[in-house]
Design an enzyme around this catalytic site. Structure first.
Site, short mmCIF file in Angstrom:
data_model
loop_
_atom_site.label_atom_id
_atom_site.label_comp_id
_atom_site.label_asym_id
_atom_site.label_seq_id
_atom_site.Cartn_x
_atom_site.Cartn_y
_atom_site.Cartn_z
N CYS A 383 0.75 -1.32 0.13
CA CYS A 383 0.02 -0.10 -0.04
C CYS A 383 0.90 1.22 -0.03
O CYS A 383 1.50 1.66 -1.02
CB CYS A 383 -1.03 -0.07 1.05
SG CYS A 383 -2.40 1.08 0.82
N HIS A 509 -3.48 -4.99 0.59
CA HIS A 509 -2.86 -5.60 1.70
C HIS A 509 -3.10 -7.12 1.81
O HIS A 509 -4.00 -7.60 2.37
CB HIS A 509 -3.78 -4.89 3.05
CG HIS A 509 -3.68 -3.41 3.21
ND1 HIS A 509 -2.27 -3.01 3.73
CD2 HIS A 509 -4.07 -2.47 2.72
CE1 HIS A 509 -2.86 -1.70 4.10
NE2 HIS A 509 -3.79 -1.55 3.17
N GLU A 511 -1.26 -8.89 3.82
CA GLU A 511 -1.16 -9.53 5.15
C GLU A 511 -2.63 -10.03 5.65
O GLU A 511 -2.60 -10.69 6.51
CB GLU A 511 -0.70 -8.67 6.02
CG GLU A 511 -1.32 -7.25 6.40
CD GLU A 511 -1.25 -6.14 5.37
OE1 GLU A 511 -1.07 -6.54 4.13
OE2 GLU A 511 -1.39 -5.07 5.78
#
Ligand code: GLN
Length: 533
Positions: A383, A509, A511
């Site tokens: 990001c 994102h 993650e």
């Protein structure tokens, strides 16, 4: 179908790991073939976690459906390997908004609107709708805060009412407390637990189970004392002692017979064939402790003073490491500390830049992204880390020395990163970013395709700015490709440098999609590249 509820409350102090107890209970019930999910109640007055500073409150976890949630939702997803919708994070603001809206619509005409029953009804309704809609066997609800807090009172009252209405055979209250030892071999102190249970009983809640946090396994003498003073039988007092990995907590609770206790209270019988489930889970848990030899990763960001600020990124790195049999050791580096000291990064096998907002620290990150590119050190930018890598590339590889993001310098001459067009009219700061899961197209014959093995992927987002397509050709000519994009090629989503050992930036994102045993592909590839560096 009657969903059974487990309500988890917290005593003594915050930070005891109520979220881990909640996730672990849900996990071991899932492994016992139950359809489960978790809910987090946050009694604060923010509408959601989106407007909170990650340094004070930890990471903002983004769900598939675009919720900006408390980071405990991330724990639930990782433990259960299951998506949790944003409706599972309930705040005071959401409940009051609902009640105030109903009052204006005349739904309570004639009545004086009160905390009991109107606010408590809205809370119960919200919880029950989740259970009904998802047809759950068991819903585990964690109430944030500590018993005695003013803000959590209406929620605890609502949970008490659910027990009254649904019957005690359908509800279990678990209270998480602390038994501190004053030194390593010292006696485990039970008074804080006694007091916090008393506090709970004062508002009409008698806990069924106690999960007692302690450094060493809870001794029988302490258990007996807690039992006597708390009116909870000895077999229902569970030790939650310190362990190396939170993933071992489900097994630790299971070893103490918690499933039998819960099943008996719920009148459930016949636990069949759960050993295969446990074997699979334990193989995943084991992969973390079997990992040898460390890979050194520098995480360069803005919110590094609190480990929880990037909790999902930390976990995603560990998941990736475990998958390839390596331990990942992460050094958090404040980008402001790198000015004049950038060579420090040569000590690392990989550099990761997570998300962030605002000007402070951004120059240090731009230098970091450039350093990784020039020194051929594996780089993963997420990001903000994607956006600042693009700025670094513009400045140092495309001869645009004053390139910037309009987030950082609004009137920059070369706005390589610019506001999303639909954001131009947005004035509201809450819930207004580009959020949640969006489809991304991935080009053939790119590193991104090699990682994701597909031309379409879905990833979670949380941003207001994006790459400015005006610069696309200039970037390509100088060796940076955009291999993933969304919304009819309007938005660039993945950047890569094919000549580099591993240089990837993602506007999304990754993650939030990483789970133990199932690392997100960009993390796995990054850690694999770092291991070879
Ligand atoms: N501040 C950037 C944006 O809003 C990046 C956001 C992030 O890293 N989550 O686009």
């Amino acid at each position: 179908m009657q969903t059974k509820y487990i309500f988890v409350t917290g005593g003594v102090m915050s930070g005891l790991g109520k979220g881990v107890v909640t996730s672990s209970l849900a996990k071991l019930l899932q492994l016992s073939n139950q359809k489960v999910s978790c809910v987090k109640i946050d009694p604060y007055l923010n509408y959601d976690a989106g407007t909170m500073n990650p340094i004070a409150h930890g990471e903002v976890f983004v769900t598939e459906d675009g919720g900006e949630c408390d980071m405990d939702i991330g724990n639930y997803e990782r433990f259960l390997n299951q998506d949790i919708p944003k409706s599972h994070n309930i705040t005071t603001a959401q409940i009051y908004s609902r009640v105030l809206e109903a009052e204006r619509h005349g739904e309570y005409l004639g009545a004086c609107v009160q905390i009991i029953p109107h606010v408590t009804d809205a809370i119960k309704d919200r919880i029950r709708k989740i259970a009904e809609k998802e047809q759950l066997d068991i819903l585990v609800v964690e109430c944030g805060g500590t018993v005695g807090d003013i803000e959590s009172l209406p929620f605890l009252e609502a949970l008490r009412q659910i027990r009254l209405e649904d019957g005690p055979e359908n509800i279990i209250f678990v209270h998480v407390t602390l038994a501190p030892s004053l030194d390593v071999v010292g006696e485990q102190k039970t008074k804080p637990t006694q007091h916090s249970v008393q506090e709970l009983r004062r508002i009409g809640i008698q806990p069924d189970l106690l999960a007692v946090r302690c450094s060493q396994p809870l001794e029988m003498a302490a258990k007996k004392k807690i039992s006597l003073f708390s009116n909870v039988s000895v077999k229902d007092v569970f030790s939650c002692h310190d362990v190396d990995s939170i993933l071992t907590v489900p097994q630790m609770l299971n070893d103490q017979g918690v499933v039998d206790v819960i099943f008996k209270k719920f009148g459930k019988v016949g636990l069949l064939n759960t050993s295969a489930n446990w074997d699979k889970w334990n193989a995943i848990v084991g992969s973390f402790s079997n990992s040898k030899k460390s890979i050194k990763i520098a995480m360069v960001g803005k919110y590094v003073t609190l480990a929880d600020s990037y909790v999902s990124v930390n976990h995603a790195l560990k998941h990736a490491g475990a998958k390839i049999g390596k331990n990942v050791s992460i050094d958090w580096i404040d980008s402001d500390d790198l000015n004049g000291n950038i060579n420090k990064l040569s000590l690392y096998q990989g550099i990761i830049v997570p998300g962030g907002f605002g000007e402070r620290g951004s120059e240090g990150i731009i230098k970091t992204a450039n350093y990784a590119r020039e020194k051929n050190i594996p780089y993963l930018g997420i990001c903000f880390g994607f956006q600042l890598a693009a700025i670094a590339f513009a400045r140092y590889a495309c001869s645009l020395p004053n390139a910037n993001s309009t987030e950082l310098v609004p009137n920059t001459e070369n706005p390589v990163i610019d506001l999303l067009p639909e954001q131009k009219s947005v004035t509201n700061m809450g819930g207004s970013l580009r959020l949640g899961s969006h489809e991304i197209m991935v080009d053939d014959n790119t590193l991104a395709f090699k990682l994701y093995k597909s031309n379409t992927i879905k990833k979670r987002h949380r941003h207001r700015y994006e790459f400015n397509k005006k610069y696309l050709d200039q970037f390509k000519e100088n060796g940076m490709n955009f291999s993933g994009y969304s919304d009819d090629k309007k938005r660039m989503e993945i950047l890569e440098i094919p000549t580099h050992r591993f240089y990837v930036g993602v506007q999304f994102h990754p993650e939030f999609n990483s789970r133990p045993g199932f690392p997100e592909p960009s993390f796995e590839a990054f850690v694999t590249a770092a291991a070879k560096a």
